[in-house]
Design a protein around this motif. Structure first.
Motif, PDB file in Angstrom:
ATOM      1  N   ALA A  35      40.880  43.486  30.237  1.00 14.08           N
ATOM      2  CA  ALA A  35      42.261  43.042  30.800  1.00 14.08           C
ATOM      3  C   ALA A  35      42.868  44.026  31.892  1.00 14.08           C
ATOM      4  CB  ALA A  35      43.279  42.775  29.913  1.00 14.08           C
ATOM      5  N   ILE A  36      42.392  45.398  31.418  1.00 13.84           N
ATOM      6  CA  ILE A  36      42.748  46.483  32.079  1.00 13.84           C
ATOM      7  C   ILE A  36      41.857  46.463  33.543  1.00 13.84           C
ATOM      8  CG2 ILE A  36      42.807  48.972  32.644  1.00 13.84           C
ATOM      9  CD1 ILE A  36      43.340  48.999  29.524  1.00 13.84           C
ATOM     10  N   ALA A  37      40.543  46.056  33.392  1.00 11.71           N
ATOM     11  CA  ALA A  37      39.733  45.946  34.637  1.00 11.71           C
ATOM     12  C   ALA A  37      40.276  44.919  35.631  1.00 11.71           C
ATOM     13  CB  ALA A  37      38.440  45.668  33.917  1.00 11.71           C
ATOM     14  N   ARG A  38      40.544  43.823  35.022  1.00  9.55           N
ATOM     15  CA  ARG A  38      41.101  42.737  35.821  1.00  9.55           C
ATOM     16  C   ARG A  38      42.360  43.084  36.631  1.00  9.55           C
ATOM     17  NH1 ARG A  38      40.105  39.316  31.795  1.00  9.55           N
ATOM     18  NH2 ARG A  38      42.125  39.346  30.866  1.00  9.55           N
ATOM     19  N   ILE A  39      43.228  44.017  35.973  1.00  4.17           N
ATOM     20  CA  ILE A  39      44.159  44.669  36.880  1.00  4.17           C
ATOM     21  C   ILE A  39      44.151  45.576  37.989  1.00  4.17           C
ATOM     22  CG2 ILE A  39      46.559  45.808  36.395  1.00  4.17           C
ATOM     23  CD1 ILE A  39      46.741  44.820  33.595  1.00  4.17           C
ATOM     24  N   TYR A  40      43.233  46.481  37.689  1.00  2.00           N
ATOM     25  CA  TYR A  40      42.857  47.602  38.535  1.00  2.00           C
ATOM     26  C   TYR A  40      41.578  47.097  39.304  1.00  2.00           C
ATOM     27  CZ  TYR A  40      46.508  50.189  35.977  1.00  2.00           C
ATOM     28  OH  TYR A  40      47.698  50.645  35.356  1.00  2.00           O
ATOM     29  N   LEU A  41      40.937  45.956  39.358  1.00  2.00           N
ATOM     30  CA  LEU A  41      39.825  45.640  39.977  1.00  2.00           C
ATOM     31  C   LEU A  41      38.688  46.485  39.830  1.00  2.00           C
ATOM     32  CD1 LEU A  41      41.885  44.371  43.405  1.00  2.00           C
ATOM     33  CD2 LEU A  41      40.710  42.963  41.440  1.00  2.00           C
TER      34      LEU A  41
END
Length: 164
Positions: A35-41
């Motif tokens: 989820a964090i990876a999706r937020i920060y690309l």
């Protein structure tokens, strides 16, 4: 030409501030790495690396490389002295002078690394060069003021300028 913000985000390294926000989301909001990876690309592996580095070192900054001194202290101090004595010289001139003095080859990037390590940044060298130029201008002005500006001298100076 419009700026594509997604390309900038995808192809640049994250700042320390971004990493701290990602860690905050991981530890306090209990968000998953995906989820964090999706937020920060970023990829989940990258987020995991940030978390691992934080748990190992307690910080989020990148690793600092080990300094490799190929040249001894005398050679490094010679580079610094050379650039301070001749602030108008280019780095390739310093490279040639180093090779003539020490009979060793040295890269221009290493000369620049030695200069920045001792605090001689571009602005410092630029100020020294400007100061040298000002003193040269003042010396030249004093020399011109000392000339006798008769018609004979003016004709002579005019002929000299055409000969060159």
């Amino acid at each position: 030409m419009p700026i594509d913000i997604e390309q900038i985000v995808l192809h640049t390294q994250a700042s320390e501030n971004t990493k701290i926000h990602a860690l905050y989301n991981y530890y306090f909001h209990r968000m998953s790495k995906a989820a964090i990876a999706r937020i920060y690309l970023k990829t989940p592996t990258t987020i995991g690396n940030w978390i691992d580095r934080f748990e190992e070192t307690g910080g989020v900054s990148r690793k600092v490389g080990k300094v490799n001194h190929k040249f001894n202290e005398a050679e490094r101090s010679w580079i610094i002295t050379y650039c301070q004595d001749k602030p108008l010289s280019f780095l390739d001139e310093a490279q040639a002078a180093f090779k003539a003095k020490w009979n060793k080859s040295i890269s221009i990037s290493y000369i620049w690394a030695v200069l920045t390590a001792c605090g001689l940044r571009w602005k410092v060298l630029e100020r020294q060069a400007i100061h040298v130029k000002e003193t040269d201008v003042m010396r030249f002005t004093h020399e011109l003021n000392s000339l006798d500006w008769t018609r004979y001298n003016l004709c002579f100076l005019d002929e000299v300028s055409f000969d060159n």
